[in-house]
Enzyme design. Structure first.
Site, short mmCIF file in Angstrom:
data_model
loop_
_atom_site.label_atom_id
_atom_site.label_comp_id
_atom_site.label_asym_id
_atom_site.label_seq_id
_atom_site.Cartn_x
_atom_site.Cartn_y
_atom_site.Cartn_z
N VAL A 1 -14.01 45.55 -18.87
CA VAL A 1 -14.97 44.60 -19.41
C VAL A 1 -15.66 45.22 -20.61
O VAL A 1 -16.00 46.41 -20.60
CB VAL A 1 -16.03 44.21 -18.35
CG1 VAL A 1 -17.11 43.31 -18.94
CG2 VAL A 1 -15.36 43.50 -17.18
N ARG B 1 -21.90 43.86 -15.96
CA ARG B 1 -22.93 43.46 -14.98
C ARG B 1 -23.41 42.03 -15.21
O ARG B 1 -24.58 41.71 -14.99
CB ARG B 1 -24.10 44.45 -15.00
CG ARG B 1 -23.68 45.87 -14.65
CD ARG B 1 -24.87 46.78 -14.48
NE ARG B 1 -24.44 48.13 -14.16
CZ ARG B 1 -24.11 48.58 -12.96
NH1 ARG B 1 -24.18 47.75 -11.93
NH2 ARG B 1 -23.73 49.83 -12.77
N TYR C 1 -14.74 45.37 -4.70
CA TYR C 1 -13.47 44.99 -4.08
C TYR C 1 -13.63 44.71 -2.60
O TYR C 1 -13.02 43.78 -2.06
CB TYR C 1 -12.43 46.09 -4.30
CG TYR C 1 -12.08 46.32 -5.75
CD1 TYR C 1 -11.99 45.26 -6.64
CD2 TYR C 1 -11.85 47.61 -6.23
CE1 TYR C 1 -11.68 45.47 -7.97
CE2 TYR C 1 -11.53 47.83 -7.56
CZ TYR C 1 -11.45 46.77 -8.43
OH TYR C 1 -11.15 46.98 -9.75
#
Length: 331
Positions: free
Chosen positions: A233, A239, A278
Site C-alpha cells: 500500500v 491504515r 490475516y
C-alpha cells in the site's frame, strides 16, 4: 503496508549466445533479515518474456467461468476484439477460446468500496500502468529492507522484468491495482475513470499451478491452489483500509475465477500487524519456516490458509485502519 519479499524467476533468451541454455534459471530473491539484505543473481541481466502458450483449454475444475458449448469462434473473436487495446504486451496467439473469455472477465472486474475519506476501486493492472506499479513496489521494498536510495534503480529494473514476465501468465495469474478518489474532489468523481484516481496499492494473485511462480518462498504453498502475494500500500495511504480491501478484492476475484476454495499466503513472523489482519480475515497458520532459513539470510515466514465460503450476495464490511505499516505475503 509495504511489501518486503519478492522472488523472481527470469528466463534467459536462447537467442543470445552469451547466455546459458533455458534450463539455467536466473533468480533474484530479496528478503530482509534484521535490516540486512541478500541478492542472488545467477547471470547477467538480459532476459526475454516467456509467455505461457497453451493451445488447450483449462480444466473445468480450474475455473467456474467455463462456458461449455458457448466458446464459439465468433464469441472468441468478439472477446479478443474488445481486449486488443488492453493486451498490448505478451504473446496471446495460443490462448483458447475459454481463456480469451477469462481475459475479458478479468478486464471487466471491479471491486468498489467507500472509505471514510473517499472511494476505492480495485481492478486488473493494464499494460500502460507497469511503470507506476514498478515504482510503488520498488520504493516499498527499498523502504522495508532499509536499503540506500541508490539501490532503487536496480530494484526497479528487476521488478519491471518480473512484472512483464508475470503478465505472460494471464489469465492464470494477475496483478490488481487499487485507486482512491477523495471525497473533496481532489482525484475526480464517480464513474469508470478510476485511472484518474491516486494509486493506493497493489496485490498479485495466482489462481492455480499454470500461473504459479517458478521460485515460490518457503514454506511452499500447494501450486494447484490460489495464492495471494506481493501486496503493498502506498505509504501516505496506509491504515485507511486499503490493504484490507485489496485482500477482500483478491478473495472475490478468486471466487469468480476458481472452484478451489483453499487460498494461501505468506506472512513473516516478525510482522505482527499484518499477521493480526490475516487472522481477523479468517486465515490460519498451517506451516512455519524452520530456523535453518536464517542461514540463507531469509526471515522466517508463516504459511497461512483460508477456506473461502461459497459465493453469496453479502457485502464484506470495510475495516479502515487495518493496514499495517509493513506486510510480507510471499512472492
Amino acid at each position: 503496508m509495504a511489501a518486503s519479499t519478492l522472488s523472481l524467476a527470469l528466463t534467459p533468451s536462447p537467442s543470445d549466445p552469451s547466455l546459458p541454455s533455458s534450463r539455467h534459471r536466473s533468480l533474484l530473491f530479496l528478503s530482509p533479515l534484521n535490516h540486512n539484505h541478500h541478492f542472488l543473481l545467477s547471470h547477467r541481466s538480459r532476459f526475454r518474456l516467456s509467455p505461457q502458450s497453451s493451445c488447450s483449454s483449462a480444466s473445468s475444475s480450474e475455473s467456474p467461468l467455463c462456458l461449455a458449448g458457448e466458446s464459439t469462434s465468433s464469441s472468441a473473436s468478439a472477446a479478443y476484439s474488445r481486449l486488443e487495446d488492453w493486451l498490448k504486451t505478451g504473446n496471446y496467439n495460443f490462448l483458447s477460446n475459454e481463456e480469451l473469455l477469462k481475459l475479458q472477465s478479468l478486464q471487466d472486474f471491479r471491486y468498489r468500496r467507500e472509505l471514510r475519506t473517499g472511494s476505492l476501486c480495485i481492478r486488473v493492472m493494464r499494460p500502460d500502468e507497469t511503470d507506476v506499479t514498478v515504482k510503488l513496489l520498488s520504493e516499498s521494498f527499498v523502504e522495508s529492507m532499509m536499503l540506500p536510495d541508490w539501490y532503487l534503480p536496480l530494484i526497479s529494473y528487476l521488478v519491471k522484468q518480473y512484472l512483464m514476465e508475470r503478465r505472460a501468465a494471464i489469465p492464470h495469474a494477475v496483478t490488481l491495482l487499487g485507486f482512491v478518489k477523495w471525497k473533496d474532489g481532489g482525484s475526480g468523481g464517480e464513474g469508470e475513470d478510476d485511472e484518474e484516481g491516486e494509486l493506493a496499492g497493489t496485490v498479485e494473485i495466482c489462481f492455480h499451478k499454470r500461473g504459479a511462480n517458478d521460485s515460490p518462498p518457503t514454506p511452499t504453498a500447494p501450486k494447484d491452489s490460489p495464492y495471494i502475494c506481493n501486496m503493498t500500500v502506498n505509504k501516505p495511504l496506509r491504515r485507511r483500509g486499503v490493504g484490507w480491501n485489496l485482500l477482500k478484492a483478491s478473495e472475490e476475484l478468486i471466487s469468480q475465477m476458481s472452484f478451489v476454495r483453499e487460498v494461501y499466503l505468506h506472512c513473516r513472523m516478525v510482522d505482527s500487524a499484518p499477521f493480526n489482519m490475516y487472522m481477523r480475515a479468517g486465515y490460519n497458520v498451517v506451516k512455519t519456516d524452520g530456523i535453518l532459513v536464517l542461514l540463507l539470510l531469509q526471515s522466517r515466514k508463516h504459511l497461512m490458509l483460508k477456506k473461502l465460503p461459497l459465493p453469496t450476495n453479502n457485502v464484506e464490511l470495510d475495516m479502515p485502519g487495518s493496514d499495517p505499516e509493513h506486510v510480507q505475503v510471499g512472492a
